[in-house]
Design an enzyme around this catalytic site. Sequence first.
Site, PDB file in Angstrom:
ATOM      1  N   ASP A 253      -5.890  -4.791   0.400  1.00 21.71           N
ATOM      2  CA  ASP A 253      -7.034  -4.815   1.603  1.00 21.71           C
ATOM      3  C   ASP A 253      -7.624  -6.348   1.568  1.00 21.71           C
ATOM      4  O   ASP A 253      -8.383  -6.609   2.524  1.00 21.71           O
ATOM      5  CB  ASP A 253      -8.008  -3.718   1.168  1.00 21.71           C
ATOM      6  CG  ASP A 253      -7.530  -2.406   1.411  1.00 21.71           C
ATOM      7  OD1 ASP A 253      -7.053  -2.090   2.319  1.00 21.71           O
ATOM      8  OD2 ASP A 253      -7.763  -1.540   0.462  1.00 21.71           O
TER       9      ASP A 253
ATOM     10  N   ASP B 177      -0.721  -5.149   2.981  1.00 20.80           N
ATOM     11  CA  ASP B 177      -1.058  -4.017   3.907  1.00 20.80           C
ATOM     12  C   ASP B 177      -0.597  -3.908   5.209  1.00 20.80           C
ATOM     13  O   ASP B 177      -0.819  -4.792   6.089  1.00 20.80           O
ATOM     14  CB  ASP B 177      -2.696  -3.892   3.863  1.00 20.80           C
ATOM     15  CG  ASP B 177      -3.169  -2.610   4.313  1.00 20.80           C
ATOM     16  OD1 ASP B 177      -2.222  -1.715   4.901  1.00 20.80           O
ATOM     17  OD2 ASP B 177      -4.269  -2.273   4.112  1.00 20.80           O
TER      18      ASP B 177
ATOM     19  N   ILE C  87      -0.829  -1.894   7.730  1.00 20.28           N
ATOM     20  CA  ILE C  87      -1.716  -1.855   8.826  1.00 20.28           C
ATOM     21  C   ILE C  87      -3.046  -1.502   8.128  1.00 20.28           C
ATOM     22  O   ILE C  87      -3.215  -0.410   7.575  1.00 20.28           O
ATOM     23  CB  ILE C  87      -1.386  -0.868   9.764  1.00 20.28           C
ATOM     24  CG1 ILE C  87      -0.102  -0.823  10.427  1.00 20.28           C
ATOM     25  CG2 ILE C  87      -2.555  -0.381  10.966  1.00 20.28           C
ATOM     26  CD1 ILE C  87       0.548   0.468  11.389  1.00 20.28           C
ATOM     27  N   ASP C  88      -3.824  -2.635   8.213  1.00 24.01           N
ATOM     28  CA  ASP C  88      -5.298  -2.508   7.651  1.00 24.01           C
ATOM     29  C   ASP C  88      -6.085  -2.061   8.580  1.00 24.01           C
ATOM     30  O   ASP C  88      -6.322  -2.701   9.704  1.00 24.01           O
ATOM     31  CB  ASP C  88      -5.819  -3.572   6.934  1.00 24.01           C
ATOM     32  CG  ASP C  88      -7.133  -3.427   6.182  1.00 24.01           C
ATOM     33  OD1 ASP C  88      -7.157  -2.366   5.658  1.00 24.01           O
ATOM     34  OD2 ASP C  88      -7.969  -4.417   6.208  1.00 24.01           O
TER      35      ASP C  88
ATOM     36  N   GLU D 233       0.756  -1.133   0.144  1.00 22.90           N
ATOM     37  CA  GLU D 233       0.077   0.087  -0.073  1.00 22.90           C
ATOM     38  C   GLU D 233       0.838   1.367   0.061  1.00 22.90           C
ATOM     39  O   GLU D 233       0.565   2.090  -0.599  1.00 22.90           O
ATOM     40  CB  GLU D 233      -1.033   0.057   0.996  1.00 22.90           C
ATOM     41  CG  GLU D 233      -1.602   1.210   1.316  1.00 22.90           C
ATOM     42  CD  GLU D 233      -2.829   1.444   2.495  1.00 22.90           C
ATOM     43  OE1 GLU D 233      -3.607   2.184   2.542  1.00 22.90           O
ATOM     44  OE2 GLU D 233      -2.697   0.302   3.358  1.00 22.90           O
TER      45      GLU D 233
ATOM     46  N   THR E  26      -5.894   1.696   9.698  1.00 21.02           N
ATOM     47  CA  THR E  26      -5.335   2.668  10.261  1.00 21.02           C
ATOM     48  C   THR E  26      -5.857   3.565  11.239  1.00 21.02           C
ATOM     49  O   THR E  26      -5.451   4.075  12.310  1.00 21.02           O
ATOM     50  CB  THR E  26      -4.454   3.354   9.219  1.00 21.02           C
ATOM     51  OG1 THR E  26      -3.577   2.570   8.349  1.00 21.02           O
ATOM     52  CG2 THR E  26      -3.493   4.488   9.716  1.00 21.02           C
TER      53      THR E  26
END
Length: 306
Positions: free
Chosen positions: A244, A90, A92-93, A71, A95
């Site tokens: 995602d 990702d 940190i999905d 990402e 955030t």
Amino acid sequence: MTAVDLQAVHDTLVSVAFEAGRMILAANPSSISTDTKMNAVDIVTETDQAVERMVSARLTAAYPSFAFVGEETYEAGVTRVTDVPTFIVDPIDGTTNFVHSFPNACISLGLVVDRRPAVGVVYNPFQDLLFTGIKGGGSFMQRNASLEEGKGQGARVKLPLGGASPPALGDLSSALVSIEWGSQRDGENFELKARTFRKLAAAKESGGGMVGGMRSLGSAALNLCACAAGQLDMYWEGGCYAWDVAAGWCILSEAGGRMVSGNPGAWETEVDSRVYLAVRGARSGQKELVEELWKVIGDGKMEYKH
């Protein structure tokens, strides 16, 4: 499918996920540097970027011939998912959850081969909750996953939680459906979402779907894992990206769930289509519930650029 040792990839991704989890837990959301991308709700932090650098370095060293899509290094109109084995990440999905210290964020690590999800690892370090899936090998959930075996580590439970013959799906009135507003808050895509959300919630007497309940977990990957587990019946989304959904898609599919297009009528969708509808595994009722939700959407169609 291109020959890849999926179990070895899985084991590497789990190790990477735990290292990322330690980095995420070590961060103090109230003091880290935060910036925005598209708008005020499209957030990136220095922790997102640091985690992706670590993940990219480890995976590139372990699998130098594989492509990498992350990402934080994605370039609009340039970065593409091709047929070569590709890690889709990702860091940190969720955030927004992370910066609020709301414990519903995760790292999402997927491998796609021939543009199809083949391995998925999703790890929520705040809850020490691990979801994994390997194409042809099933998917699993594990609590207290980072603890040592025999010292608090949870059992590795095969998904869905309902067992090999999960409950049949009913209609929307009995369904728990996950939705997300996304970061695009104007234009036709947003208006279609708003109309659909309202119609889903409305009573049947006024033309609505009278859905059993709607939830927003704030993380596409965790929404998909909840569908895989059978904790959610459906998840409808437009606007998110391959990073995602790639890992969660594999976990969902291996639990008997199905991913179709979030736009009515398309039973097949691509990992980078940006428009998705997930439905959990069930003895029966998947097709009927998908078609019922598509009917609520009507003639609308979401369209997003890459």
